[in-house]
Design a protein around this motif. Structure first.
Motif, PDB file in Angstrom:
ATOM      1  N   PHE A   1       0.744  -1.327  -0.025  1.00  0.00           N
ATOM      2  CA  PHE A   1       0.108  -0.026   0.004  1.00  0.00           C
ATOM      3  C   PHE A   1       0.910   1.241   0.008  1.00  0.00           C
ATOM      4  N   ASN A   2       1.950   1.240   0.801  1.00  0.00           N
ATOM      5  CA  ASN A   2       2.740   2.506   0.896  1.00  0.00           C
ATOM      6  C   ASN A   2       3.574   2.580  -0.301  1.00  0.00           C
ATOM      7  N   LEU A   3       3.987   1.400  -0.951  1.00  0.00           N
ATOM      8  CA  LEU A   3       4.801   1.623  -2.182  1.00  0.00           C
ATOM      9  C   LEU A   3       3.901   2.096  -3.349  1.00  0.00           C
ATOM     10  N   LEU A   4       2.477   1.466  -3.304  1.00  0.00           N
ATOM     11  CA  LEU A   4       1.961   2.037  -4.353  1.00  0.00           C
ATOM     12  C   LEU A   4       1.552   3.521  -4.202  1.00  0.00           C
ATOM     13  N   LYS A   5       1.429   4.033  -3.116  1.00  0.00           N
ATOM     14  CA  LYS A   5       1.311   5.524  -2.821  1.00  0.00           C
ATOM     15  C   LYS A   5       2.422   6.270  -3.587  1.00  0.00           C
ATOM     16  N   ASP A   6       3.428   5.640  -3.609  1.00  0.00           N
ATOM     17  CA  ASP A   6       4.702   6.423  -4.072  1.00  0.00           C
ATOM     18  C   ASP A   6       5.257   6.031  -5.339  1.00  0.00           C
ATOM     19  N   ALA A   7       4.374   5.180  -6.072  1.00  0.00           N
ATOM     20  CA  ALA A   7       4.792   4.678  -7.530  1.00  0.00           C
ATOM     21  C   ALA A   7       4.931   5.726  -8.265  1.00  0.00           C
ATOM     22  N   GLU A   8       5.987   5.870  -9.186  1.00  0.00           N
ATOM     23  CA  GLU A   8       6.287   6.952 -10.193  1.00  0.00           C
ATOM     24  C   GLU A   8       6.667   6.321 -11.387  1.00  0.00           C
ATOM     25  N   LYS A   9       6.641   5.008 -11.661  1.00  0.00           N
ATOM     26  CA  LYS A   9       6.769   4.307 -13.066  1.00  0.00           C
ATOM     27  C   LYS A   9       5.686   3.317 -13.007  1.00  0.00           C
ATOM     28  N   LEU A  10       5.108   3.245 -14.463  1.00  0.00           N
ATOM     29  CA  LEU A  10       3.976   2.128 -14.795  1.00  0.00           C
ATOM     30  C   LEU A  10       4.373   0.860 -14.271  1.00  0.00           C
ATOM     31  N   SER A  11       5.714   0.398 -14.484  1.00  0.00           N
ATOM     32  CA  SER A  11       6.173  -1.074 -13.838  1.00  0.00           C
ATOM     33  C   SER A  11       5.676  -1.126 -12.592  1.00  0.00           C
ATOM     34  N   GLU A  12       5.821   0.018 -11.688  1.00  0.00           N
ATOM     35  CA  GLU A  12       5.795   0.006 -10.264  1.00  0.00           C
ATOM     36  C   GLU A  12       4.281  -0.276 -10.000  1.00  0.00           C
ATOM     37  N   LEU A  13       3.655   0.405 -10.778  1.00  0.00           N
ATOM     38  CA  LEU A  13       2.195   0.274 -10.312  1.00  0.00           C
ATOM     39  C   LEU A  13       1.830  -1.056 -11.028  1.00  0.00           C
ATOM     40  N   MET A  14       2.009  -1.541 -12.125  1.00  0.00           N
ATOM     41  CA  MET A  14       1.548  -2.860 -12.570  1.00  0.00           C
ATOM     42  C   MET A  14       2.127  -4.094 -11.831  1.00  0.00           C
ATOM     43  N   ASN A  15       3.184  -4.006 -11.106  1.00  0.00           N
ATOM     44  CA  ASN A  15       3.922  -4.945 -10.289  1.00  0.00           C
ATOM     45  C   ASN A  15       3.609  -5.041  -8.906  1.00  0.00           C
ATOM     46  N   ASN A  16       2.772  -3.850  -8.510  1.00  0.00           N
ATOM     47  CA  ASN A  16       2.315  -3.692  -6.915  1.00  0.00           C
ATOM     48  C   ASN A  16       0.940  -4.932  -6.654  1.00  0.00           C
ATOM     49  N   ASN A  17       1.333  -5.578  -5.810  1.00  0.00           N
ATOM     50  CA  ASN A  17       0.299  -6.708  -5.424  1.00  0.00           C
ATOM     51  C   ASN A  17      -1.119  -6.234  -5.039  1.00  0.00           C
ATOM     52  N   LEU A  18      -0.946  -5.337  -4.140  1.00  0.00           N
ATOM     53  CA  LEU A  18      -2.339  -4.585  -4.046  1.00  0.00           C
ATOM     54  C   LEU A  18      -2.893  -3.975  -5.224  1.00  0.00           C
ATOM     55  N   PHE A  19      -2.227  -3.228  -5.956  1.00  0.00           N
ATOM     56  CA  PHE A  19      -2.983  -2.688  -7.340  1.00  0.00           C
ATOM     57  C   PHE A  19      -3.396  -3.983  -8.085  1.00  0.00           C
ATOM     58  N   LYS A  20      -2.806  -4.937  -8.332  1.00  0.00           N
ATOM     59  CA  LYS A  20      -3.028  -6.126  -9.129  1.00  0.00           C
ATOM     60  C   LYS A  20      -4.590  -6.753  -8.360  1.00  0.00           C
ATOM     61  N   VAL A  21      -4.554  -6.851  -7.200  1.00  0.00           N
ATOM     62  CA  VAL A  21      -5.878  -7.130  -6.616  1.00  0.00           C
ATOM     63  C   VAL A  21      -6.931  -6.232  -7.063  1.00  0.00           C
ATOM     64  N   ILE A  22      -6.843  -4.933  -7.015  1.00  0.00           N
ATOM     65  CA  ILE A  22      -7.879  -3.984  -7.167  1.00  0.00           C
ATOM     66  C   ILE A  22      -8.053  -4.043  -8.475  1.00  0.00           C
ATOM     67  N   LEU A  23      -7.323  -3.834  -9.526  1.00  0.00           N
ATOM     68  CA  LEU A  23      -7.277  -3.888 -10.824  1.00  0.00           C
ATOM     69  C   LEU A  23      -8.329  -5.327 -11.498  1.00  0.00           C
ATOM     70  N   VAL A  24      -7.909  -6.115 -10.975  1.00  0.00           N
ATOM     71  CA  VAL A  24      -8.472  -7.372 -11.075  1.00  0.00           C
ATOM     72  C   VAL A  24     -10.234  -7.570 -10.652  1.00  0.00           C
ATOM     73  N   ALA A  25     -10.246  -7.014  -9.412  1.00  0.00           N
ATOM     74  CA  ALA A  25     -11.755  -6.933  -8.969  1.00  0.00           C
ATOM     75  C   ALA A  25     -12.378  -6.089  -9.863  1.00  0.00           C
ATOM     76  N   ALA A  26     -11.749  -4.833 -10.238  1.00  0.00           N
ATOM     77  CA  ALA A  26     -12.572  -3.941 -11.084  1.00  0.00           C
ATOM     78  C   ALA A  26     -12.862  -4.533 -12.342  1.00  0.00           C
ATOM     79  N   ALA A  27     -11.902  -5.169 -12.906  1.00  0.00           N
ATOM     80  CA  ALA A  27     -11.895  -5.721 -14.280  1.00  0.00           C
ATOM     81  C   ALA A  27     -13.281  -6.848 -14.368  1.00  0.00           C
TER      82      ALA A  27
END
Length: 387
Positions: free
Chosen positions: A331-357
């Motif tokens: 969660f804390n790394l996600l808030k500080d993500a500056e690159k798309l790769s950091e966003l897409m490789n973040n475990n929490l973001f993956k969970v949220i993206l999968v749920a939304a999709a």
């Protein structure tokens, strides 16, 4: 208002110049209170404190709101990285200097969670789609690339133009993100000043003019209770959420009581299962979900579409969370993500993206499936459309 004083410092959240201006203002004004445009969650984040998360709670809520917030945060981080400045650096500097000089720090912004919920509630479906698509395209690097002159961002004419453009893009979003928070910030600044203290308000340049107007016309500030009230879901949306599943169940019931052959009923059920499951699974796949999440979306979509209390995204998201095991650090790394790769490789973001999709896929599947069921029931769909 008492004998207090209010001094406003308009800043850009990704400007090195603003960091220096904060230091100069504190040294020159010598305030009793440094009031910063932050709420408690963002204050803790700037201080480097870890935030406890509950994936279940996030998935129980509106995952689109959380996804929306994370995309906004990512784009701000990326702009900051391009300019070589940490987003919110001027706020962090204000807090550090205040603590060094033993000056009181006041958090005067509205809780970000309330702002996001009010934002989502106020925006029309068209505005939501427009905003999310713009954020997604921006996150992927598409769209017009414009050179940013950060020194101009705090200029009144520039800010007025930017706010005007934002209001055209999404009037309801501008109301929640700018107008309501102008009133909230001004109200809290006045509250600090009433203690007969000299207050330095460090606020984003986009709020400068609005806050100033409210300070001069404080009788126009709405009650804080009104600005912090979490809106309830619209009754007609709740009604639609209940009527659609009941209508689908009613169609299956019609097939049974109309004496349709068992083979027709089973075929209709098979179509319903496959259409819902396939579209939810494809959406999960496009979100780079784990095979277990894809299989879960495929297996449960047909059932969740028949219930107003279940969502395919919840099941798919929980499956993804079981595999990815997101932590507070994610969660804390996600808030500080500056690159798309950091966003897409973040475990929490993956969970949220999968749920939304999965939710989006299931919703589309529900409407297509309903169309097929109407055909099986022998109902001419075209006659139901009034135009």
């Amino acid at each position: 208002m008492g004998k207090g004083e209010i001094h406003l410092l308009k800043t850009a959240h990704v400007s090195e110049k603003s960091v220096k201006e904060v230091e100069e203002a504190i040294n020159e004004i010598e305030p009793d209170v440094v009031a910063v445009e932050l709420d408690l969650p963002r204050y803790k984040s700037l201080k480097g404190e870890e935030t406890e998360i509950s994936v279940k709670d996030i998935l129980k809520g509106n995952v689109f709101i959380f996804l929306f917030q994370m995309l906004l945060s990512y784009l701000q981080n990326r702009i900051g990285a391009d300019l070589g400045v940490e987003p919110g650096a001027e706020m962090k500097k204000a807090i550090e200097l205040a603590e060094e000089k033993d000056i009181e720090v006041a958090l005067i912004d509205r809780d970000i969670r309330i702002t996001m919920k009010r934002l989502w509630h106020q925006m029309t479906l068209r505005e939501k789609l427009k905003m999310i698509s713009s954020l997604v395209l921006g996150a992927l690097g598409f769209g017009k690339q414009k050179e940013i002159d950060i020194d101009e961002i705090t200029e009144d004419d520039t800010i007025e133009m930017l706010v005007s453009e934002f209001e055209k893009f999404s009037p309801n979003a501008a109301k929640v993100l700018i107008d309501e928070r102008d009133a909230y910030l001004a109200s809290n600044l006045l509250k600090e000043a009433k203690k007969e203290k000299k207050v330095l308000g460090v606020i984003g340049a986009g709020h400068g003019e609005g806050v100033k107007n409210y300070l001069q016309n404080y009788e126009e500030i709405p009650p804080l209770k009104q600005l912090t009230q979490i809106p309830k879901s619209r009754k007609y949306l709740k009604a639609i959420g209940i009527l659609i599943p009941l209508s689908i169940i009613g169609l299956f019931g019609y097939l049974v009581f109309a004496g349709k052959p068992l083979s027709v009923i089973l075929t209709a059920l098979g179509y319903w299962f496959l259409i819902n499951g396939s579209l939810a699974a494809i959406a999960t796949l496009l979100a780079r979900g784990h095979p277990l999440s894809i299989a879960t979306a495929f297996s449960f979509a047909w059932l969740t579409s028949l219930s107003p209390f279940l969502a395919a995204g919840w099941f798919a998201g929980m499956a993804e969370a079981y595999v990815r095991k997101p932590t507070s650090q994610d969660f804390n790394l996600l808030k500080d993500a500056e690159k798309l790769s950091e966003l897409m490789n973040n475990n929490l973001f993956k969970v949220i993206l999968v749920a939304a999709a999965a939710n989006v896929g299931s919703i589309i599947g529900t409407f297509i499936g309903a169309y097929i069921l109407l055909k099986f029931a022998g109902i001419d769909v075209e006659t139901l459309i009034p135009f």
